[in-house]
Design an enzyme around this catalytic site. Sequence first.
Site, PDB file in Angstrom:
ATOM      1  N   ASP A  73       0.920  -1.322   0.112  1.00  3.00           N
ATOM      2  CA  ASP A  73       0.122  -0.104   0.041  1.00  3.00           C
ATOM      3  C   ASP A  73       0.884   1.054  -0.047  1.00  3.00           C
ATOM      4  OD1 ASP A  73       0.790  -0.230   2.823  1.00  3.00           O
ATOM      5  OD2 ASP A  73      -1.008   0.078   3.569  1.00  3.00           O
ATOM      6  N   TYR A  75       3.078   4.793   1.115  1.00  2.00           N
ATOM      7  CA  TYR A  75       3.728   5.330   2.019  1.00  2.00           C
ATOM      8  C   TYR A  75       2.551   6.025   2.836  1.00  2.00           C
ATOM      9  CZ  TYR A  75       7.863   4.356  -0.685  1.00  2.00           C
ATOM     10  OH  TYR A  75       8.675   3.525  -1.344  1.00  2.00           O
ATOM     11  N   PHE A  86       6.089   1.493  -4.397  1.00  2.48           N
ATOM     12  CA  PHE A  86       7.330   1.919  -3.861  1.00  2.48           C
ATOM     13  C   PHE A  86       7.887   3.256  -4.489  1.00  2.48           C
ATOM     14  CE2 PHE A  86       7.204  -3.010  -4.228  1.00  2.48           C
ATOM     15  CZ  PHE A  86       7.580  -3.200  -3.139  1.00  2.48           C
ATOM     16  N   HIS A 191      10.866 -10.087   0.509  1.00  2.00           N
ATOM     17  CA  HIS A 191      10.699  -8.633   0.307  1.00  2.00           C
ATOM     18  C   HIS A 191      11.949  -7.962   0.540  1.00  2.00           C
ATOM     19  CE1 HIS A 191       8.653  -4.951   1.049  1.00  2.00           C
ATOM     20  NE2 HIS A 191       7.756  -5.474   0.634  1.00  2.00           N
TER      21      HIS A 191
END
Length: 227
Positions: A73, A75, A86, A191
């Site tokens: 999701d 920031y 990102f 990740h």
Amino acid sequence: MSTVTAALARFRASGSPWLGLPFFAGGGADAVAERVDARIAQGMQVLPAPGDVFNALALTPLPAVQVVILGQDPYPTPGDANGLAFSYVGPRRLPASLKVILAEVGPDRPASGDLTPWARQGVLLLNSALTVEAGQAGAHLRYGWAALTDEAVAAVSAREEPAVFLLWGAQARARAALIDTGRHGIIESGHPSPLNRARDFPGSRPFARANDWLAAHGRAPIAWELG
């Protein structure tokens, strides 16, 4: 007041090929937008700005997709997100995960974390939730946005044109089942978060491997360097 419903109306007016997804055609998008707008009406600050919510789809139309990168999701700090997974447009140092990601591009640290140049080249940077609330990471993960992510992945998979999916972390890797590996490539790793104790993202070379895969399948490579 700027709303996600208004942003959705503008996105529909654009005639985007993504509008054929059931999420948009069947009312799911309207339901999610109304739920998010209810939070705005209650005084919550929703991020990114409504006008940026559909940026990932607007900047990378379905026929243009060459690479898919899935995030979670946006920031949750005001001013940091611009609707691309990102991507960072805030005024401070790059987020830790993004620094790890960009280290795989090359040793030169870019001046900006804005990934819009990737999106314009056919990199679909799609989060599982397109909105979040200020200071509350994950606040909208169960609002219904995930249906859009699943449908977008399946739509790219259904095309004849080959694409490569970069699946980072358990949530993204779970969507591998939606992808036709006979036509498309999958490059998986852990990740990029520094909290990932396995540390199985650094050194995985996802961008070089993606370009090798694209070249092997007759598609143009991505210029990953951000300058």
